[in-house]
Design a protein around this motif. Structure first.
Motif, PDB file in Angstrom:
ATOM      1  N   PRO A  40       0.832  -1.219   0.000  1.00 16.49           N
ATOM      2  CA  PRO A  40       0.000   0.000   0.000  1.00 16.49           C
ATOM      3  C   PRO A  40       0.861   1.262   0.000  1.00 16.49           C
ATOM      4  CG  PRO A  40      -0.657  -1.543   1.734  1.00 16.49           C
ATOM      5  CD  PRO A  40       0.646  -2.028   1.203  1.00 16.49           C
ATOM      6  N   GLN A  41       0.253   2.366  -0.377  1.00 19.26           N
ATOM      7  CA  GLN A  41       0.912   3.663  -0.283  1.00 19.26           C
ATOM      8  C   GLN A  41       0.695   4.206   1.128  1.00 19.26           C
ATOM      9  OE1 GLN A  41       2.698   5.321  -2.710  1.00 19.26           O
ATOM     10  NE2 GLN A  41       2.498   3.519  -4.017  1.00 19.26           N
ATOM     11  N   TYR A  42       1.810   4.448   1.833  1.00 17.13           N
ATOM     12  CA  TYR A  42       1.717   4.941   3.204  1.00 17.13           C
ATOM     13  C   TYR A  42       1.938   6.453   3.245  1.00 17.13           C
ATOM     14  CZ  TYR A  42       2.065  -0.010   4.382  1.00 17.13           C
ATOM     15  OH  TYR A  42       1.852  -1.351   4.474  1.00 17.13           O
ATOM     16  N   ARG A  43       1.224   7.123   4.150  1.00 17.88           N
ATOM     17  CA  ARG A  43       1.302   8.580   4.259  1.00 17.88           C
ATOM     18  C   ARG A  43       2.097   9.031   5.487  1.00 17.88           C
ATOM     19  NH1 ARG A  43      -3.770   7.043   4.018  1.00 17.88           N
ATOM     20  NH2 ARG A  43      -4.134   7.757   6.156  1.00 17.88           N
ATOM     21  N   GLU A  49       3.911   8.135  15.520  1.00 17.85           N
ATOM     22  CA  GLU A  49       2.566   8.719  15.465  1.00 17.85           C
ATOM     23  C   GLU A  49       1.555   7.753  14.840  1.00 17.85           C
ATOM     24  OE1 GLU A  49       2.892  12.340  13.315  1.00 17.85           O
ATOM     25  OE2 GLU A  49       4.009  13.393  14.887  1.00 17.85           O
ATOM     26  N   ASN A  50       1.984   6.572  14.479  1.00 14.50           N
ATOM     27  CA  ASN A  50       1.115   5.579  13.832  1.00 14.50           C
ATOM     28  C   ASN A  50       0.504   4.657  14.885  1.00 14.50           C
ATOM     29  OD1 ASN A  50      -0.146   3.643  12.274  1.00 14.50           O
ATOM     30  ND2 ASN A  50       1.574   3.357  10.882  1.00 14.50           N
ATOM     31  N   GLY A  51      -0.827   4.630  14.932  1.00 11.89           N
ATOM     32  CA  GLY A  51      -1.521   3.791  15.895  1.00 11.89           C
ATOM     33  C   GLY A  51      -1.239   2.304  15.746  1.00 11.89           C
ATOM     34  N   TYR A  52      -0.808   1.871  14.565  1.00 12.75           N
ATOM     35  CA  TYR A  52      -0.499   0.447  14.380  1.00 12.75           C
ATOM     36  C   TYR A  52       0.673   0.030  15.260  1.00 12.75           C
ATOM     37  CZ  TYR A  52       1.176  -3.880  12.307  1.00 12.75           C
ATOM     38  OH  TYR A  52       1.596  -5.174  12.125  1.00 12.75           O
ATOM     39  N   TYR A  53       1.748   0.809  15.244  1.00 12.60           N
ATOM     40  CA  TYR A  53       2.906   0.489  16.083  1.00 12.60           C
ATOM     41  C   TYR A  53       2.540   0.590  17.564  1.00 12.60           C
ATOM     42  CZ  TYR A  53       5.614   0.965  11.785  1.00 12.60           C
ATOM     43  OH  TYR A  53       6.106   0.814  10.513  1.00 12.60           O
ATOM     44  N   PHE A 147      -4.022   6.004  11.951  1.00 11.10           N
ATOM     45  CA  PHE A 147      -3.737   4.563  11.881  1.00 11.10           C
ATOM     46  C   PHE A 147      -3.451   4.148  10.449  1.00 11.10           C
ATOM     47  CE2 PHE A 147      -4.863   0.131  11.282  1.00 11.10           C
ATOM     48  CZ  PHE A 147      -4.312  -0.488  12.389  1.00 11.10           C
ATOM     49  N   GLU A 148      -2.308   3.511  10.250  1.00  8.85           N
ATOM     50  CA  GLU A 148      -1.985   2.851   8.981  1.00  8.85           C
ATOM     51  C   GLU A 148      -1.493   1.449   9.298  1.00  8.85           C
ATOM     52  OE1 GLU A 148      -0.843   6.268   5.725  1.00  8.85           O
ATOM     53  OE2 GLU A 148       0.794   5.318   6.799  1.00  8.85           O
ATOM     54  N   ASP A 149      -2.171   0.458   8.723  1.00  7.40           N
ATOM     55  CA  ASP A 149      -1.856  -0.948   8.996  1.00  7.40           C
ATOM     56  C   ASP A 149      -0.550  -1.332   8.310  1.00  7.40           C
ATOM     57  OD1 ASP A 149      -1.815  -3.618   9.542  1.00  7.40           O
ATOM     58  OD2 ASP A 149      -3.708  -4.093   8.546  1.00  7.40           O
ATOM     59  N   MET A 150       0.520  -1.461   9.107  1.00  5.98           N
ATOM     60  CA  MET A 150       1.839  -1.809   8.579  1.00  5.98           C
ATOM     61  C   MET A 150       2.091  -3.317   8.589  1.00  5.98           C
ATOM     62  SD  MET A 150       2.905   1.178   7.783  1.00  5.98           S
ATOM     63  CE  MET A 150       4.618   0.807   7.373  1.00  5.98           C
ATOM     64  N   VAL A 196     -10.263   1.543  11.051  1.00  2.33           N
ATOM     65  CA  VAL A 196      -9.316   0.415  10.980  1.00  2.33           C
ATOM     66  C   VAL A 196      -9.818  -0.616   9.982  1.00  2.33           C
ATOM     67  CG1 VAL A 196      -8.289  -1.487  12.285  1.00  2.33           C
ATOM     68  CG2 VAL A 196      -8.450   0.786  13.325  1.00  2.33           C
ATOM     69  N   LEU A 197     -11.111  -0.908  10.027  1.00  5.77           N
ATOM     70  CA  LEU A 197     -11.697  -1.871   9.081  1.00  5.77           C
ATOM     71  C   LEU A 197     -11.486  -1.405   7.650  1.00  5.77           C
ATOM     72  CD1 LEU A 197     -13.546  -4.413   8.706  1.00  5.77           C
ATOM     73  CD2 LEU A 197     -15.485  -2.827   8.743  1.00  5.77           C
ATOM     74  N   ARG A 198     -11.659  -0.123   7.419  1.00  2.00           N
ATOM     75  CA  ARG A 198     -11.495   0.449   6.070  1.00  2.00           C
ATOM     76  C   ARG A 198     -10.052   0.366   5.598  1.00  2.00           C
ATOM     77  NH1 ARG A 198     -12.024   6.498   6.614  1.00  2.00           N
ATOM     78  NH2 ARG A 198      -9.881   6.151   7.326  1.00  2.00           N
TER      79      ARG A 198
END
Length: 469
Positions: A40-43, A49-53, A147-150, A196-198
């Protein structure tokens, strides 16, 4: 003579297999194959600052920054080609892990009147351990983060059971103070997990989002089914649970994630991760659901590795067809056999097709439709509590519009007057009368139609014509 013939056949097959493997070398991959492997393209540029981590390091020691711990764990797997599980065994990474079975975490959540139970728990919530207070504070912090799912291309997952416990504690603690605070937290929690689902790029993250959304919806549905509903609940319910959007329903990245794992990992995990085991139970998925979509090493009847370019091109076509089927809203999913057809007729081709892996995504597609159905049912519970000129419940369910129809049948939700429930027919698409074992049902209390206003009697006042000009 018989042994000689068998030996010749085996040697011939072996040369055919080797020739097939060698023939795939040097071939340029197709555009479909290449596209499916693109991440994916990450921003977000700052990992902290990423909720995934932050979720990865959620249970780290109080002296540590969860986001930094999570990013460190992610970097470890990236250095190892991103296919192994995240290492929670290092000191300080699991210090705040919940030890209780999940069903013992706030059992009052499933009571007949959960808000009353939460109010009675107010004193208890003030004396919970510092361990729980830290998890609650971290969950509140996470809800404010982008949030970005890494997890794309990684086999590991966060410890979702601890996050689930914190989610319940967060919502319940709000209701223990006042209903408006509880409803605000419930709405915020649902919106975050819908984001998150999206944006999920892995199937585990997508399932976790649905587990929390469904848990929130069960609480909301219980509040809306009480004989007397708090006015605050009714005032804050509109638009809290709209149907899923196309982006939320999409499996594109989950499919590409599984394809990427299959292509790059010759030694997939032999057993489910702890989180996958918990998600299977919490999401009411079949026991082997995650195993049924994880590609095993491709082996021929001779036991040799048989992962040729042709094999993965075949799977690329299959996953591409799956993505298109989801985007167009097809009710049935394509199979590998349907996509490959009868294009391969050689002896070796037959060996490949007979031993090819057939991923089973149906449980995950059904789960997503069930989540969508629960969202629609919760909204309909609210609609039925309002007075309406319609005299029957079926008429009211039909006139809300197709956006709130049953996602399994495409028809209006059904009504059981004997059970006082509205329901979806569920994945078997049979009407079982609202039976919760087969249908997806929620209690519904209907408000009667408003009484007609009495006609005002008019008195005619004589006109004094002499005063008119």
């Amino acid at each position: 003579m018989k042994r000689l013939i068998i030996s010749i056949i085996v040697i011939f097959a072996l040369f055919q297999i080797l020739g097939l493997v060698w023939s795939s070398k040097g071939q340029s991959p197709s555009a479909t194959f290449t596209r499916l492997l693109e991440p994916p393209q990450y921003r977000l540029t700052n990992p902290y600052e990423n909720g995934y981590y932050y979720l990865l390091g959620f249970t780290a020691d109080v002296s540590l920054d969860p986001a930094k711990v999570g990013h460190e764990m992610w970097l470890e797997t990236t250095a190892g080609q991103g296919t192994q599980e995240f290492n929670y065994d290092k000191p300080g990474r699991s210090e705040l892990q919940i030890q209780l079975p999940i069903e013992q975490v706030l059992p009052s959540w499933s009571s007949k009147n959960p808000v009353r139970e939460f109010r009675n728990m107010h004193a208890w919530l003030q004396t919970v351990t510092s361990h729980d207070h830290i998890l609650l504070a971290r969950y509140e912090r996470w809800l404010t983060m982008p949030f970005e799912d890494m997890g794309f291309g990684h086999r590991g997952t966060p410890h979702y059971m601890d996050i689930f416990a914190a989610h319940r504690l967060y919502v319940a603690e709000g209701f223990s103070h006042e209903t408006s605070l509880g409803m605000q937290r419930l709405k915020k929690d649902m919106q975050m997990w819908r984001n998150v689902l999206r944006d999920a790029t892995t199937i585990a993250t997508k399932v976790m989002a649905q587990v929390v959304i469904t848990d929130d919806l069960r609480l909301l549905s219980t509040l809306l089914s009480l004989p007397i509903v708090d006015k605050t609940v009714l005032a804050m319910t509109p638009n809290i649970a709209p149907p899923l959007t196309g982006a939320e329903l999409s499996f594109r990245w989950s499919l590409q994630h599984q394809f990427t794992l299959g292509v790059h990992d010759d030694h997939p995990a032999e057993s489910l991760t702890t989180s996958e085991q918990w998600l299977t139970s919490a999401g009411h998925l079949p026991t082997g659901a995650f195993r049924q979509i994880a590609h095993p090493p491709g082996r021929s009847f001779l036991g040799s590795i048989l992962q040729t370019r042709e094999t993965w091109e075949m799977y690329a076509d299959y996953y591409d067809a799956m993505i298109r089927a989801g985007e167009t809203g097809q009710s049935t999913l394509p199979t590998v056999h349907e996509i490959t057809g009868t294009a391969i007729h050689t002896t070796v081709g037959n060996l490949i097709s007979q031993n090819s892996f057939e991923p089973d995504w149906a449980p995950f597609y059904n789960q997503l439709r069930e989540t969508d159905a629960r969202l629609r049912l919760a909204s309909l519970q609210f609609v039925l509590r309002r007075p309406s000129p319609q005299t029957t419940v079926p008429n009211r369910l039909a006139q809300v519009g197709a956006s709130y129809y049953d996602p399994f049948s495409g028809l209006p939700m059904l009504w059981s007057p004997t059970q006082q429930k509205i329901y979806s027919v569920g994945k078997d698409r049979y009407d079982d009368g609202g039976d919760g074992s087969f249908d997806i049902s929620v209690p519904a209390i209907t408000s009667p139609a408003p009484a007609p206003k009495p006609k005002e009697s008019r008195t005619t006042t004589p006109i004094n014509r002499t005063n008119r000009r």
